[in-house]
Design an enzyme around this catalytic site. Sequence first.
Site: not given
Length: 717
Positions: A22, A143
């Site tokens: 990521g 998030d």
Amino acid sequence: MAETDTRLIQGRYRLQEVIGRGGMGEVWRATDESLERRVAVKCLRPLGQQRDPAHLAVLRERFRREARVAAALQHRGITVVHDFGESDGCLFLVMELLDGRNLSQLMTDNGKRPLPVGEVVDIAEQVADALAYTHRQGVVHRDLKPANIMRLTDGTVKICDFGIARLGADMDFTSRLTGTGIAMGTPHYMSPEQIGGGGEVDHRSDLYSLGCVLYEVATGLPPFDMDDTWAILIGHRDTIPAPLRSRRPELPGYLDLAVLDLLAKAPEARPADAAELGRRLVSGRTGHTPAVPSAAAPVHPLPAWARTLAPGRPAASSPAGQAAPAHDPAATLTTAWTQAGPGNPAGTPPSGTSTTEIVAVLAGRHRAGLGLGRLGRWTEAADLLRTVVRDRAHVLGDDHPDTLASGYELGFALSRLGRATDALDRFAAVAEGRARTLGGDHPDTLAARQESAYVLGGLGRHAEAHDVYETVLAARERAMGAEHPDTLRCRHNLAFTLGRIGRVTEAYATAREVADARTRLLGADHPDTLATRHEIGHALGRLGRWSDALAQHREVAEARRAVLGDDHPDTLAARYETGICLGRLGRAEEATVLYRDLVGARTRANGPDHPETLRARHGLGVNLGRLGSWDDALAEARTVRSGRARVLGSDHPDTLASHREAGIALGHLGRWPEALAEYRHITATRTRLLGPGHPATRAALADENHCRDRLGGGAGD
């Protein structure tokens, strides 16, 4: 760190293979050699040597603090953090190794299609339970997205990466839009308050992000699915998402409503917390709904924050320990102290009630009014909001922003009830109050004035509406710029109004400009863009460019079908206009087929007597006449005329239009005396309502005279 690297971290954790990447680093499958167990190790981006030592020290301390918080979370729905530290400039977290797939992977496995309904509900309940726990600990994720929610092979759902999002902000892992100060996380799942920048972000931001996630796994697409990041952000900030069931009708209504409530723009309009969301989902799934107050008025589920408001202290006459009788949740929102009466002429609260408590209750009742409106219960919404306006004025003052906000929503409810004059008065009062307290060019003042113009248009007072729109548009352009969504909305409404006052060329040009801007900002298939393209099609027809209008409406209808569904009102509206164009082009047979299908769709969606169903039947009758099927055309005209008289009233322009269609059919059938009776009725009604000199009255008189001429000439042939 290379993928083949199997070095030990801190002499304990042996990295074996990369299992995820990521923006913040990599996740490795690893072994904890001290305890001989499999783990996952998340290695965050190396700190590097270029940073200021003081900054690095602060960052390391922040990482330790966030990691301790994440490690302290103990819940079956939260990924367990075993350890954390730093190795060779790389910060790392050691977590339990999960056997499963994240929601993004599950969607991909399913061919990008939505997940099964039962699975969506189960995921929603499990995530709500996990968030309720973390929020009680004072921890906000910040998030939430499909990639951060795992479904294990045994069905357990776990949230990953608590604390990591906040850490990433400090480590510059989030990018920033140039010159805006907007921190970019994952745009498809960001709450409006995150987008705004600088505002307080609390647990309700997680609820919004969860709403985005559930919307996507339930429908196959996030609520705002555009390629351009700005368009997504504008969608989160300004656009109400389409109901989930408009994209997937088999979804349960309680899930649709719950997700839409999670996606409320204002944090205070969302469910109060994740625990209440969970209770609401379980209640919807198990069918434990509130009691119905009467057989004639079934109760629809209210938003979470409305159902939790209590009606106040139990009545003194209630026996101790006896359960209170069941109430309609909406009824509990009007507490005893808000009702003026002989014993309480001012509607004052009981002694001992603090102003803070009163204000909080009024805020909850305001939100409940909005929820009732969302459910289509506009009469109840108006009644409730009227008391909120009164009570907020008593407690806060007539010109307090909260009082005016309730007045604005009351005006909206009144307009939806068809009480246009009352709505206009309410919006005018709100606009004046906001101008006094906020200024004439404040966005809230302009919003009230713009709604006034909209209501004026609904009353047929298009010239007045035009003047208001022009003034509001100039102020919006000064304050917000030419391409702000609110500015474009005002220009769209101005284009509509220009067409209604006969300035069709200007209407077309203005609509084209708005459509071009909305396409750039929102995308070609965004509902707002399609609304303006619909208006372009209307203007093209008024200009006599029927082929171009037909192409425009067909494109809009197809795009709306793809985005909103076959039976969505906007899709059906574009199909209706397609039929108008076909008829004007002499393609009556195609128009008849289209209108028959449209009548069926409108009947399914709205019922046989809804104005839009009757409008579609009117179009069917007109085209039956064009095909020479005058008996069928007459039958349709009479049926529609009767329905419109019941629903809209005998004097409504649409009812009179059906009288005229009946007269036309009767004339073609040679039944001129009956036709004359229809035309006489139209002339008399328009003379009474509009005056003898009005163009519509003169047109009716011309029809009547034509019929008299045919009778005088023995026109039975």
